[in-house]
Design an enzyme around this catalytic site. Structure first.
Site, PDB file in Angstrom:
ATOM      1  CG  ASN A  81      79.568 -59.121 -10.770  1.00 24.36           C
ATOM      2  OD1 ASN A  81      79.476 -60.306 -11.079  1.00 24.36           O
ATOM      3  ND2 ASN A  81      79.548 -58.157 -11.666  1.00 24.36           N
TER       4      ASN A  81
ATOM      5  CD  GLU B  58      76.915 -61.076 -14.004  1.00 25.19           C
ATOM      6  OE1 GLU B  58      77.139 -62.186 -13.498  1.00 25.19           O
ATOM      7  OE2 GLU B  58      77.593 -60.607 -14.931  1.00 25.19           O
TER       8      GLU B  58
ATOM      9  CE  LYS C  97      76.753 -64.524 -14.944  1.00 24.96           C
ATOM     10  NZ  LYS C  97      77.842 -64.934 -14.082  1.00 24.96           N
TER      11      LYS C  97
ATOM     12  CG  PHE D 299      91.381 -56.943 -29.983  1.00 27.28           C
ATOM     13  CD1 PHE D 299      91.732 -55.839 -29.224  1.00 27.28           C
ATOM     14  CD2 PHE D 299      90.604 -56.735 -31.116  1.00 27.28           C
ATOM     15  CE1 PHE D 299      91.317 -54.567 -29.573  1.00 27.28           C
ATOM     16  CE2 PHE D 299      90.185 -55.468 -31.479  1.00 27.28           C
ATOM     17  CZ  PHE D 299      90.538 -54.379 -30.706  1.00 27.28           C
TER      18      PHE D 299
ATOM     19  CD  GLU E 124      78.083 -56.771 -14.223  1.00 24.60           C
ATOM     20  OE1 GLU E 124      77.754 -57.295 -15.308  1.00 24.60           O
ATOM     21  OE2 GLU E 124      79.262 -56.717 -13.829  1.00 24.60           O
TER      22      GLU E 124
ATOM     23  CD  GLU F 291      70.309 -63.054 -20.036  1.00 26.23           C
ATOM     24  OE1 GLU F 291      69.656 -63.216 -18.989  1.00 26.23           O
ATOM     25  OE2 GLU F 291      71.270 -62.275 -20.125  1.00 26.23           O
TER      26      GLU F 291
END
Length: 680
Positions: free
Chosen positions: A294, A292, A116, A352, A275, A200
């Protein structure tokens, strides 16, 4: 073309690759761990090789074992799926050394884009917009705090080699950075073998939009439109759709061309995804930034397949074999709308929390996706596609991702695709562990989702107090009362026909009382009509006692057709039934009217006070314990860290107090609800 492909992965993506390879006439090899010995992908493949224990670090992440299996079976290519070794440059180099093709991008592109920090530097050089941040080495926590203060809060801390939502922490203050920086490093090291972190600026009210890239080895690179992936939880995507309701044709072109330029700069070929983070506040659509790339197949690729009719896995195989792309950019269109929901083994009613265990029952709304050879299979059956890798009686293991299945729907419009999702989610029958089907259905019905006004904060903003089920309006309440009464009548009718001894001399009652929440509804059921509190309910259904799923049709026309069908899961409970549909489990107390007049409510017991206990919310490993007996703690103070499914969860004190006793030690594996400590 390849003769035999080894799939270096497991679960639904292994099944997915096998299906396309089979259609192309290519033999397949599966590799499996101890935990996956009976998994569907192992049964589907032409050959299967055991590669080690359940832990991924001892099986699916061991490149030498994968390569040995390929050589043993004579596989001339390897498809990595996503995750595991799919973005590891050293794995691609090792395959090349053995003259085994890698079905994916070239090693230099993986190395450049997989990191990254380095990828942001390359993106900037290629003229792609990047988010403000620090892309160098971060020495320690103090340095991280210094950097964050310079950038300005909020900031996002990310593991450099991270993905899938792992190794990410949002910090709104120096305190958050100090608490989360080391945890981010540990998650990066544990999940990806790399503890480097970058920081960032976090763009508030952001949308997450990604561009699907497809290139060949002859210099052709295309973009297959965009996907909207803004609905996320803990940075893990939950809902994806294509196209995006936010992106205009002008924006799509600008994004696509920038992403193609970035791909061309690193000599990219095969499938890949760039992305982007997009400011939802900028209606011009010009404020988008590179996040980034992928360098692999994405989990959500089916929605792109549904609107383009392009089998992305097939194209990856053809490109790896040296073929040119058979389409041009001008031929890439958008046909209809597709939505994907990720069905996870997690309990939305308990925050969750992961829910591992055995699938006592697994019955999806349609059979697993198969391709008819004409391209229609990419849209499934009547617009419904299920990609899965589990089976009835199988287990969702703590060692891997908690995904049970991917539910994909396609329709001419977005609203129709969402309606199909609701109907298909109702038709899923899963028992034995917690799942998020009710939550997904609630999202599909939510007015904000329907409006398309999405951000990555959707779940946190719309469910700030957690999830308690989708709300039921007055119409749904009447319909549930009618269905519950119909079901109760069928049970009463069976009870009056014990072994046929009573014949037809006794009939079940026609007048009933249904208690649904705080509502008390009077239902009259006759042969030709149903009324709820005097309001007619147009209902057509058939039910046999013991049946788990029923189809109820409402508001039919004069011919009894063209009504609204609602699938309802039926469970018998004391004095009534639990009906699950439209994103919630509704408990109905159903009594004959003459009985209800004299029925007394049972006294409800007050539940014990559990706030003085710190309990383990899910099966997991106790990584650290921050307090000991006699220590004073304050409300909200971090007390322990539990790791489950490669994610670290900080457990905090619900109230102030003094630690009375400690019942667990770091390094112990804990069961759900295990007591870690008790407060006075």
């Amino acid at each position: 073309m390849f003769k035999k492909i080894l799939i270096a992965n497991r679960g639904e993506i292994a099944c997915r690759v096998i299906k396309t390879a089979r259609r192309m006439g290519i033999a397949t090899v599966a590799v499996y761990s101890d935990a996956d010995a009976r998994a569907p992908f192992v049964q589907m493949a032409d050959e299967a090789v055991h590669i080690g224990p359940a832990a991924a670090s001892e099986s699916y992440l061991v490149a030498d074992k994968i390569i040995a299996a390929a050589k043993q079976t004579g596989a001339d290519a390897v498809h990595p799926g996503y995750g595991f070794l799919s973005e590891r440059a050293s794995f691609v180099e090792a395959l090349a050394a053995e003259n085994i093709a890698f079905i994916g991008p070239p090693v230099n592109a993986i190395a450049a884009m997989g990191d990254k920090i380095e990828s942001k530097k390359l993106a900037r050089e290629a003229g792609v917009n990047v988010v403000p941040g620090f892309v160098g080495e971060i020495r320690d926590t103090d340095h991280a705090v210094e950097i964050s203060n310079d950038i300005g809060y909020p900031v996002m801390m990310k593991a450099s080699a991270g993905g899938g939502g792992k190794g990410m922490r949002l910090a709104y203050s120096e305190k958050d950075v100090r608490e989360g920086f080391e945890a981010t490093k540990r998650e990066g090291l544990n999940s990806f073998g790399d503890d480097r972190v970058f920081i960032e600026k976090f763009i508030e009210n952001p949308r997450h939009i990604e561009i699907q890239i497809l290139g060949d080895q002859h210099g052709n690179i295309l973009y297959l439109n965009e996907r909207e992936c803004s609905i996320q939880r803990r940075h893990q995507k939950v809902v994806e759709e294509a196209p995006s309701p936010f992106v205009t044709p002008k924006m799509r072109k600008a994004m696509g061309e920038q992403c193609v330029a970035l791909s061309r700069a690193v000599g990219y070929y095969s499938a890949g995804t760039v992305e982007l983070i997009v400011s939802g506040a900028d209606k011009s659509g010009e404020s988008f930034y590179f996040l980034e790339m992928n360098t692999r197949l994405q989990v959500e690729h089916p929605v792109t397949e549904a609107i383009t009719k392009i089998d992305i896995v097939e194209q990856m195989i053809r490109v790896a074999a040296g073929e040119k792309l058979a389409m041009t950019q001008d031929e890439i269109g958008i046909d209809g709308w597709a939505i994907e929901n990720r069905v996870y083994a997690e309990d939305p009613y308990r925050g969750f929390l992961p829910s591992t265990g055995r699938l006592v029952r697994y019955d999806p709304p349609v059979e697993g996706w198969t391709d008819d050879g004409e391209g229609n299979g990419r849209r499934g059956v009547d617009g419904v596609r299920v990609d899965d890798g589990v089976y009835d009686g199988g287990e969702v293991s703590m060692f891997y991702d908690p995904m049970i299945a991917k539910l994909v729907t396609w329709a001419p419009t977005r609203d129709e695709a969402a309606d199909l999702q609701i109907a298909a989610l109702d038709a899923f029958d899963i028992e034995g562990l917690g799942h998020n089907i009710d939550f997904l259905s609630a999202v599909m019905q939510h007015p904000r989702f329907r409006s398309g006004e999405l951000t990555t904060g959707f779940i946190a903003e719309e469910y700030p107090e957690g999830f308690g089920g989708a709300p039921a309006d007055e119409t749904l309440g009447r319909r549930l009362a009618a269905v519950g009464t119909f079901v109760a009548t069928a049970h009463a009718d069976r009870a009056r026909r014990v072994a046929g001894q009573l014949g037809n001399r006794l009939a079940p009652p026609a007048n009933w009382v249904v208690e649904l929440g705080d509502a008390r509804l009077e239902v009259v059921l006759s042969e030709d009509k149903v009324t709820v509190d005097g309001t007619p309910v147009d209902l057509a259904m058939e039910y046999t006692p013991g049946q788990r799923l029923v189809s109820a049709v409402f508001d039919t026309d004069e011919d009894g057709e063209n009504g609204e069908t609602m699938t309802v899961k039926v469970e018998a409970v004391p004095a009534g039934f639990a009906l699950t549909t439209r994103g919630a489990r509704h408990r109905l107390r159903v009594l004959p009217a003459n009985v209800a007049r004299y029925q007394k409510h049972m006294i409800e017991k007050t539940p014990p006070d559990m706030t003085k206990f710190l309990v383990c919310p899910m099966p997991g490993l106790l990584v650290s314990l921050n307090v000991g007996e006699g220590d004073k703690v304050e409300q909200g103070q971090p007390l322990a860290v539990v790791e489950a499914m490669k994610m670290e969860n900080i457990l905090r004190a619900e109230k102030s107090g003094i630690v009375k006793s400690v019942n667990a030690k770091p390094g112990e594996s804990l069961a759900v609800d295990a007591i870690i400590l008790e407060l006075e």
